[in-house]
Design an enzyme around this catalytic site. Structure first.
Site, PDB file in Angstrom:
ATOM      1  N   CYS A  10       0.826  -1.201   0.000  1.00 34.01           N
ATOM      2  CA  CYS A  10       0.000   0.000   0.000  1.00 34.01           C
ATOM      3  C   CYS A  10       0.863   1.253   0.000  1.00 34.01           C
ATOM      4  CB  CYS A  10      -0.867   0.033   1.249  1.00 34.01           C
ATOM      5  SG  CYS A  10      -1.896  -1.413   1.445  1.00 34.01           S
ATOM      6  N   GLU A  13       7.947 -15.977  -9.120  1.00 38.29           N
ATOM      7  CA  GLU A  13       7.261 -14.708  -8.875  1.00 38.29           C
ATOM      8  C   GLU A  13       6.993 -13.912 -10.142  1.00 38.29           C
ATOM      9  OE1 GLU A  13       9.164 -11.986  -6.117  1.00 38.29           O
ATOM     10  OE2 GLU A  13      11.137 -12.451  -6.891  1.00 38.29           O
ATOM     11  N   ASN A  33      -1.829   2.413   5.917  1.00 40.03           N
ATOM     12  CA  ASN A  33      -0.974   1.267   5.590  1.00 40.03           C
ATOM     13  C   ASN A  33      -0.760   0.481   6.872  1.00 40.03           C
ATOM     14  OD1 ASN A  33      -0.704   2.294   3.059  1.00 40.03           O
ATOM     15  ND2 ASN A  33       1.491   2.753   3.212  1.00 40.03           N
ATOM     16  N   GLY A  34      -0.655  -0.846   6.755  1.00 39.63           N
ATOM     17  CA  GLY A  34      -0.431  -1.671   7.948  1.00 39.63           C
ATOM     18  C   GLY A  34      -1.663  -2.502   8.250  1.00 39.63           C
ATOM     19  N   LYS A  36      12.805 -16.465  -8.212  1.00 36.90           N
ATOM     20  CA  LYS A  36      12.719 -15.507  -9.324  1.00 36.90           C
ATOM     21  C   LYS A  36      11.750 -16.011 -10.369  1.00 36.90           C
ATOM     22  CE  LYS A  36      13.915 -12.623  -8.010  1.00 36.90           C
ATOM     23  NZ  LYS A  36      14.511 -12.524  -6.744  1.00 36.90           N
ATOM     24  N   GLU A  80      16.866 -19.236  -4.759  1.00 42.66           N
ATOM     25  CA  GLU A  80      16.661 -17.897  -5.310  1.00 42.66           C
ATOM     26  C   GLU A  80      16.262 -17.972  -6.787  1.00 42.66           C
ATOM     27  OE1 GLU A  80      16.162 -15.086  -4.227  1.00 42.66           O
ATOM     28  OE2 GLU A  80      16.633 -13.716  -5.865  1.00 42.66           O
ATOM     29  N   HIS A 107      14.693 -37.995  -2.152  1.00 36.34           N
ATOM     30  CA  HIS A 107      13.976 -38.337  -0.918  1.00 36.34           C
ATOM     31  C   HIS A 107      12.489 -38.012  -1.009  1.00 36.34           C
ATOM     32  CE1 HIS A 107      17.645 -39.417   1.132  1.00 36.34           C
ATOM     33  NE2 HIS A 107      18.198 -38.313   0.657  1.00 36.34           N
ATOM     34  N   ARG A 122       5.312  -0.303  -6.179  1.00 34.29           N
ATOM     35  CA  ARG A 122       5.283  -1.084  -4.943  1.00 34.29           C
ATOM     36  C   ARG A 122       4.245  -2.196  -4.995  1.00 34.29           C
ATOM     37  NH1 ARG A 122       7.662   1.899  -0.672  1.00 34.29           N
ATOM     38  NH2 ARG A 122       6.389   0.781   0.834  1.00 34.29           N
ATOM     39  N   LYS A 178       6.392  -4.540  -3.469  1.00 34.62           N
ATOM     40  CA  LYS A 178       7.840  -4.335  -3.389  1.00 34.62           C
ATOM     41  C   LYS A 178       8.347  -4.387  -1.955  1.00 34.62           C
ATOM     42  CE  LYS A 178      11.985  -3.688  -4.721  1.00 34.62           C
ATOM     43  NZ  LYS A 178      12.663  -4.939  -5.078  1.00 34.62           N
ATOM     44  N   TRP A 201      -3.081  -2.612  -1.385  1.00 33.11           N
ATOM     45  CA  TRP A 201      -2.722  -4.012  -1.661  1.00 33.11           C
ATOM     46  C   TRP A 201      -3.555  -4.817  -0.685  1.00 33.11           C
ATOM     47  CZ3 TRP A 201      -0.060  -7.974   1.043  1.00 33.11           C
ATOM     48  CH2 TRP A 201       0.436  -9.017   0.241  1.00 33.11           C
TER      49      TRP A 201
END
Ligand code: M6R
Length: 613
Positions: free
Chosen positions: A2, A494, A105-106, A491, A487, A510, A27, A608, A79
């Site tokens: 947000c 997402e 926000n929050g 990438k 990582e 396994h 963001r 973001k 968001w």
């Protein structure tokens, strides 16, 4: 996540608010809205989707009406957390009278109990959000003094907030407050602004006051008065924003992610500048101290905390700390830290790793570690961010603003600086000057190695073409390349929405190997390392089950037999090789996502900086 922008004074508010929202778009958000105040009234516009949709709505208002004239307003990109991304759930939200508007926000954690109480006293809610609870609490306490009403309401809420509050009765002032969610005030000529991210302010001013947790401020066109919830004044003076706070442009690249991947030789050079001591085989990191003042042999353990990509950097850092500094090290998901009663104390060096410096989970872990007496240091990119300020001491990344939601240059900067930290701790302990010099020289080569890897773009495109139709992919690595495999998978998932999993190369057999079918892509990191042969055996196990191998190998090594595609990185120390290897996997993920036509810079559901727990 947000975003908030607000303004009071200095001419029409609408262009400032819409411009600010556009600056915050990177963001991530799913709806937007604004409220304006003037002539004793409030005017509200909200819409689902992009800021452009909100701008269209506002453009439909007559320009000689309130929209064109009023100079006070607040705006928000949401968001979704509580309730779907609908117009009703978009901010601003209102009190019962409809005369007080709030952007937030929050997360208000006790909103259910508060909502039930308000409903039992006759409130009928218009949204599913926690924010509307706050707006209604403020309204119920408002008897002419908005600041007191806001403080009264904030005393009742638990959780995190950055808020801006506007009232039709007095458009000449905004009330803003923060706790756990960033907020800064911009002081311009004849106008004061507020935003959750300085990027929304730089077009108007570089003079910025970073509010601290517990601050409440009253903003007018020519004044900023800050106090605590206890009403005691708090002195806050503006800082000059660094030039880099301006939101970057794409500079001819199709996406910010592409631009940022290609910036990495320079961004890592900046992260290393003045910090590599080739003569003494050491590093110079003022934030860690040196010699008697430094994090020397007294430290018994390092705990590296982060989330997402930053956590993967921590996991590489663990290998470096143990190998170079012979220091027991742990890498931990920051969200877990404070809820598991960690055994942490003054002998522990806790390093919080975060690009944004605002990640709520990491910030909470920092506070926990500090409370337990640990030596807490930050490894943060954004100057003046909450984690940087909470840790007080640490090392800035200096990789420049990262706009793409998918983190790239932050990761390579973080790993490079963690290698320097490990070197420093090693030299303060047992690492010989000779071995220190070898490592320092290898770290110093990272920018030029990244340049070489970026030349691999056509090889990455060829490999991506083989993968593009697959809905699943696996990434395998061992030792410090295990986090690089994680990582690489992060990438890919997402930005391309391909289901991708990273595993330790030995782990597949396994269980996860059951998922391999004919043509499942498996990216195998088989660079030069003491365990390369074992990784090659793991690749063979996958190929025998029909998997399509994309291999990442070291220049000069033989290829992995039967591979679909190959990415080659320069020969270097296996710890240092994590950086060029990560860049190669970034290229791969980027091109899979591009070929699939994904919105790379604004992936669905992502933000973001994640300022909620
Ligand atoms: O700003 P931070 O480094 O604290 O952010 C942590 C994660 O949210 C972030 O790395 C996230 O995983 C990225 N989207 C990864 O590309």
């Amino acid at each position: 996540m947000c975003g908030i922008i607000g303004v009071v004074g200095g001419g029409p508010a609408v262009p400032i608010l819409l411009g600010g929202l556009r600056r915050l778009e990177y963001r991530g958000y799913d709806s937007a809205g604004l409220a304006l105040a003037g002539d004793g009234a409030l005017l509200i516009r909200r819409s689902v989707g992009k800021v452009a949709a909100l701008a269209d709505k506002v453009a439909g208002d007559p320009s000689d009406g309130p929209v064109g004239r009023w100079s006070s307003g607040i705006a928000h990109t949401r968001w979704a957390t509580h309730g779907a991304p609908t117009e009703a759930n978009a901010h601003p939200h209102f009190d019962r009278s409809g005369r007080i508007a709030v952007v937030h926000n929050g997360i208000i954690e006790n909103y259910r109990a508060l909502r039930a109480r308000l409903e039992s006293s006759g409130h009928v809610f218009a949204s599913e959000t926690d924010t509307e609870v706050l707006a209604r609490l403020i309204g119920d306490r408002h008897h002419g003094d908005l600041k007191s009403a806001v403080i009264g309401a904030l005393r009742e809420v638990e959780g995190a907030y950055g808020i801006a509050v506007l009232c039709a009765d007095d458009p000449s002032r905004l009330i803003v407050a923060r706790k756990g969610s960033p907020l800064c005030v911009g002081v311009a000529e004849g106008r004061v602004l507020v935003a959750s991210d300085p990027a929304a302010l730089v077009a108007h001013t570089r003079q910025v006051i970073h509010l601290d947790d517990g601050d409440v401020a009253v903003l007018t066109a020519d004044s900023v008065e800050v106090s605590g919830l206890d009403l005691r004044p708090r002195h806050r003076s503006p800082d000059e924003l660094p030039a880099e706070a301006a939101v970057a442009e794409r500079d001819g690249h199709e996406h910010f992610m592409h631009k940022e991947m290609h910036e990495q030789p320079e961004s890592v050079r900046n992260a290393l500048r003045g910090r590599v001591d080739l003569v003494n085989g050491d590093s110079v990191l003022a934030g860690l101290g040196r010699g008697e003042d430094g994090e020397d042999a007294a430290v018994r353990r390092a705990i590296l905390l982060g989330c997402g990509t930053s956590l993967h950097a921590c996991m590489v850092g663990k290998f470096a700390f143990e190998e170079l500094a012979q220091l027991p090290a742990e890498a931990e998901q920051a969200a877990e830290f404070r809820y598991r009663n960690p055994l942490v104390g003054p002998d522990d060096l806790v390093i919080a790793v975060s690009q944004s410096g605002e990640t709520a989970d990491t910030l909470a872990a920092v506070k926990e570690a500090r409370n337990r007496g640990a030596r807490v240091r930050g490894l943060v990119n954004v100057v003046g961010s909450a984690i940087a300020r909470q840790t007080g001491r640490g090392v800035y990344l200096h990789v420049g603003p990262e706009v793409s939601v998918a983190s790239t240059k932050a990761f390579t900067g973080q790993v490079s600086v963690l290698l320097l930290m490990a070197l420093r701790l090693g030299r303060a302990r047992r690492l010989s000057r000779e071995r220190g010099r070898e490592i320092a020289m290898e770290i110093d080569r990272i920018p030029s190695m990244i340049e070489r890897v970026l030349e691999l773009e056509s090889a990455a495109i060829r490999a991506a073409e083989r993968m593009v139709e697959s809905e699943h992919a696996f990434f395998l690595g061992r030792g410090p390349m295990h986090p690089v495999a994680l990582e690489g998978a992060l990438k890919l998932k997402e930005i391309s929405y391909v289901h991708a999993e990273g595993y330790h190369a030995a782990e597949l057999k396994h269980g996860p190997i059951a998922l391999l079918t004919e043509g499942t892509p498996v990216v195998v990191i088989a660079n030069r390392s003491p365990v390369r042969d074992k990784t090659l055996s793991n690749a063979e196990e996958c190929r025998a089950r029909g998997a399509g191998i994309i291999s990442l190998v070291t220049e000069g090594q033989e290829s992995v037999p039967g591979a679909w595609g190959e990415l080659r990185i320069p020969d270097c120390d296996p710890l240092v090789a994590t950086v060029p290897a990560a860049v190669a996997l970034q290229l791969l993920a980027y091109h899979v996502a591009r070929l699939r036509g994904c919105p790379i810079d604004q992936p669905r559901n992502l933000a973001k900086s994640v300022t909620v727990e």
